[in-house]
Design a protein around this motif. Structure first.
Motif, mmCIF file in Angstrom:
data_model
loop_
_atom_site.group_PDB
_atom_site.id
_atom_site.type_symbol
_atom_site.label_atom_id
_atom_site.label_comp_id
_atom_site.label_asym_id
_atom_site.label_seq_id
_atom_site.Cartn_x
_atom_site.Cartn_y
_atom_site.Cartn_z
ATOM 1 N N THR A 87 18.694 69.031 19.278
ATOM 2 C CA THR A 87 19.702 69.546 18.410
ATOM 3 C C THR A 87 21.052 69.858 19.599
ATOM 4 O OG1 THR A 87 19.017 71.886 18.489
ATOM 5 C CG2 THR A 87 18.283 70.553 16.540
ATOM 6 N N HIS A 88 20.955 70.250 20.563
ATOM 7 C CA HIS A 88 21.938 70.385 21.406
ATOM 8 C C HIS A 88 22.496 69.284 21.990
ATOM 9 C CE1 HIS A 88 21.672 75.061 22.111
ATOM 10 N NE2 HIS A 88 20.704 74.722 21.669
ATOM 11 N N LEU A 89 22.020 67.994 21.630
ATOM 12 C CA LEU A 89 22.670 66.908 22.310
ATOM 13 C C LEU A 89 23.380 66.340 21.099
ATOM 14 C CD1 LEU A 89 19.563 65.461 24.662
ATOM 15 C CD2 LEU A 89 21.802 66.476 25.375
ATOM 16 N N VAL A 90 23.211 66.654 19.795
ATOM 17 C CA VAL A 90 23.661 65.708 18.919
ATOM 18 C C VAL A 90 25.348 65.391 18.891
ATOM 19 C CG1 VAL A 90 21.771 65.783 17.274
ATOM 20 C CG2 VAL A 90 23.616 67.646 17.017
ATOM 21 N N GLU A 91 25.957 66.562 19.615
ATOM 22 C CA GLU A 91 27.292 66.600 19.602
ATOM 23 C C GLU A 91 27.861 65.614 21.022
ATOM 24 O OE1 GLU A 91 29.068 67.891 17.536
ATOM 25 O OE2 GLU A 91 27.486 68.953 16.297
ATOM 26 N N LYS A 92 26.879 65.267 21.719
ATOM 27 C CA LYS A 92 27.189 64.449 22.883
ATOM 28 C C LYS A 92 27.866 63.017 22.805
ATOM 29 C CE LYS A 92 26.648 68.210 25.151
ATOM 30 N NZ LYS A 92 27.843 68.824 26.088
ATOM 31 N N VAL A 104 20.966 56.979 29.167
ATOM 32 C CA VAL A 104 19.426 57.641 28.954
ATOM 33 C C VAL A 104 19.335 59.105 29.322
ATOM 34 C CG1 VAL A 104 17.210 57.050 29.165
ATOM 35 C CG2 VAL A 104 18.697 55.249 28.693
ATOM 36 N N VAL A 105 18.876 59.826 28.712
ATOM 37 C CA VAL A 105 18.525 61.126 28.892
ATOM 38 C C VAL A 105 16.801 61.195 28.822
ATOM 39 C CG1 VAL A 105 18.324 63.499 27.967
ATOM 40 C CG2 VAL A 105 20.618 62.057 28.275
ATOM 41 N N ILE A 106 16.384 61.637 29.813
ATOM 42 C CA ILE A 106 14.595 61.966 29.591
ATOM 43 C C ILE A 106 14.414 63.311 29.672
ATOM 44 C CG2 ILE A 106 12.349 61.496 30.630
ATOM 45 C CD1 ILE A 106 13.955 59.523 32.664
ATOM 46 N N ILE A 107 14.079 63.890 28.334
ATOM 47 C CA ILE A 107 13.686 65.412 28.241
ATOM 48 C C ILE A 107 12.390 65.466 28.763
ATOM 49 C CG2 ILE A 107 13.429 67.186 26.636
ATOM 50 C CD1 ILE A 107 15.439 65.873 24.669
ATOM 51 N N ASP A 120 23.655 71.347 27.031
ATOM 52 C CA ASP A 120 25.008 71.613 26.774
ATOM 53 C C ASP A 120 25.938 71.178 27.870
ATOM 54 O OD1 ASP A 120 24.304 72.889 24.596
ATOM 55 O OD2 ASP A 120 23.983 75.071 25.675
ATOM 56 N N ALA A 121 25.453 71.143 29.010
ATOM 57 C CA ALA A 121 26.142 70.689 30.160
ATOM 58 C C ALA A 121 26.383 69.177 30.297
ATOM 59 C CB ALA A 121 25.493 71.262 31.455
ATOM 60 N N LEU A 122 25.840 68.450 29.495
ATOM 61 C CA LEU A 122 25.644 66.969 29.576
ATOM 62 C C LEU A 122 27.118 66.698 29.022
ATOM 63 C CD1 LEU A 122 23.302 64.901 29.968
ATOM 64 C CD2 LEU A 122 23.983 64.135 27.608
ATOM 65 N N LYS A 123 27.805 65.480 29.844
ATOM 66 C CA LYS A 123 29.109 65.021 29.563
ATOM 67 C C LYS A 123 28.782 64.226 27.937
ATOM 68 C CE LYS A 123 30.105 62.099 32.611
ATOM 69 N NZ LYS A 123 30.734 61.144 33.529
ATOM 70 N N THR A 124 30.006 63.764 27.403
ATOM 71 C CA THR A 124 29.761 62.932 26.259
ATOM 72 C C THR A 124 29.753 61.404 26.760
ATOM 73 O OG1 THR A 124 32.076 63.003 25.838
ATOM 74 C CG2 THR A 124 30.956 64.505 24.428
ATOM 75 N N TRP A 125 28.900 60.661 25.923
ATOM 76 C CA TRP A 125 28.822 59.268 26.174
ATOM 77 C C TRP A 125 28.935 58.516 24.825
ATOM 78 C CZ3 TRP A 125 28.018 57.720 30.917
ATOM 79 C CH2 TRP A 125 27.377 58.674 32.113
ATOM 80 N N ALA A 126 29.549 57.359 25.039
ATOM 81 C CA ALA A 126 29.628 56.378 23.858
ATOM 82 C C ALA A 126 28.409 56.081 22.994
ATOM 83 C CB ALA A 126 30.145 55.080 24.277
ATOM 84 N N LYS A 127 27.172 56.004 23.893
ATOM 85 C CA LYS A 127 25.990 55.713 23.344
ATOM 86 C C LYS A 127 24.849 56.499 24.244
ATOM 87 C CE LYS A 127 24.770 51.233 22.217
ATOM 88 N NZ LYS A 127 24.545 49.851 22.662
ATOM 89 N N LEU A 128 24.295 57.448 23.475
ATOM 90 C CA LEU A 128 23.145 58.098 23.946
ATOM 91 C C LEU A 128 21.767 57.606 23.760
ATOM 92 C CD1 LEU A 128 23.462 60.514 26.083
ATOM 93 C CD2 LEU A 128 23.392 62.067 24.103
ATOM 94 N N GLY A 129 20.756 57.463 24.429
ATOM 95 C CA GLY A 129 19.417 57.201 24.107
ATOM 96 C C GLY A 129 18.504 58.318 24.614
ATOM 97 N N ILE A 130 17.662 58.626 23.772
ATOM 98 C CA ILE A 130 16.719 59.822 24.211
ATOM 99 C C ILE A 130 15.414 59.427 24.375
ATOM 100 C CG2 ILE A 130 16.339 62.385 24.059
ATOM 101 C CD1 ILE A 130 18.938 62.650 22.488
ATOM 102 N N VAL A 131 14.731 59.795 25.333
ATOM 103 C CA VAL A 131 13.306 59.624 25.497
ATOM 104 C C VAL A 131 12.427 61.056 26.141
ATOM 105 C CG1 VAL A 131 13.262 56.966 25.753
ATOM 106 C CG2 VAL A 131 13.158 58.618 27.804
#
Ligand code: SF4
Length: 275
Positions: A172-177, A114-117, A146-157
């Motif tokens: 838009t910077h997280l879609v590649e993660k 989970v990423v909290i913006i 941009d500095a975030l690692k890649t994850w199998a499943k990413l949930g954003i709130v």
């Protein structure tokens, strides 16, 4: 001089609701207290104190009585601790904040990273973090995304009061993660409405007055947005108005953060009109 109020300004639904709940639970002996100031507005906090709603910073300051959870919400451990201490609990968490908290909890349970913006130090963001069982990452900028690692499943709130535009940009910077991303846009419309109305007004006046606590994140953001369009002053009360601000001014616009009481907005409006 024309004085124009923004189409949306002042108390939002969640703050109005929290203040109503606090007033309903006021106690003459001072044992009904909010955990932290109920809103980021010192004048309102003072008024509520006179009406029998105090404020404590920590639960151990309250030996008995009722703790009122403010609209920003708190983590699950606060409910547990209040119960352990035998305190009554009145929950005035804004339903929109509650939704962000529960979303973070469910995403963790469903195996998402989970990423909290939002703003790391904001009490609401801290509460969402705690509902993620301390497992979420908080990011506030595109550089952090941009500095975030890649994850199998990413949930954003998102923090409910975060800027919609900035949220989109960070996402838009997280879609590649991750290959699997779930984005829950937990921004509440009160913020967007106030920001859009303030920007629209600021583009059509000479000066903007943004009323609200200097410690209020959403008021400060309104002031920053308005300052991009015209000369802007962030004030807490009508006493701060300076005569020099009105020289050669034809139109003045007024907006106010979601935690600014109506009576303060009216005072500023009247004082401007009487110039
Ligand atoms: S700004 Fe939105 S989320 Fe925050 S208290 Fe107000 S209504 Fe609730």
């Amino acid at each position: 001089m024309e004085v124009i109020l923004a189409d949306y300004l002042g108390f939002c639904y969640g703050v109005k609701r929290a203040i109503t709940i606090a007033r309903e639970n006021a106690s003459a002996d001072g044992t009904a207290c909010t955990l932290g100031p109920i809103i980021h507005n010192p004048q309102m906090v003072e008024r509520l104190k006179r009406e029998g709603v105090g404020s404590v910073d920590r639960l151990d300051e309250l030996r008995h009585g009722t703790v009122i959870i403010r609209s920003h919400g708190v983590g699950p451990q606060v409910y547990d601790e209040a119960e352990r201490r035998g305190l009554g609990i009145v929950d005035a968490t804004c339903p929109h904040v509650k939704k962000a908290q529960i979303s973070a909890k469910l995403l963790v349970e469903e195996g998402y990273h989970v990423v909290i913006i939002g703003e790391r130090e904001h009490p609401e963001v801290k509460s969402i973090f705690e509902w993620s069982n301390g497992q979420a990452e908080i990011i506030e900028t595109t550089a952090e995304a941009d500095a975030l690692k890649t994850w199998a499943k990413l949930g954003i709130v998102c923090q409910t009061t975060f800027s919609g535009g900035k949220f989109r940009e960070i996402v838009t910077h997280l879609v590649e993660k991750s290959r699997e991303i779930k984005v829950l846009r937990t921004i509440c419309t009160a913020t967007d409405q106030r920001q859009a109305a303030a920007m629209e007004l600021a583009a059509n006046v000479d000066v903007m007055l943004v009323i609200g606590g200097k410690n209020s994140a959403n008021t400060t953001r309104l002031a920053q947005l308005c300052a991009k369009q015209c000369k802007t002053y962030h004030i807490e009360t009508a006493d701060e108005l300076q005569p020099g601000w009105f020289d050669k001014i034809e139109k003045i616009g007024i907006t106010a953060g979601a935690s600014t009481p109506d009576w303060i907005i009216k005072e500023v409006y009247k004082k401007c009109q009487n110039r």
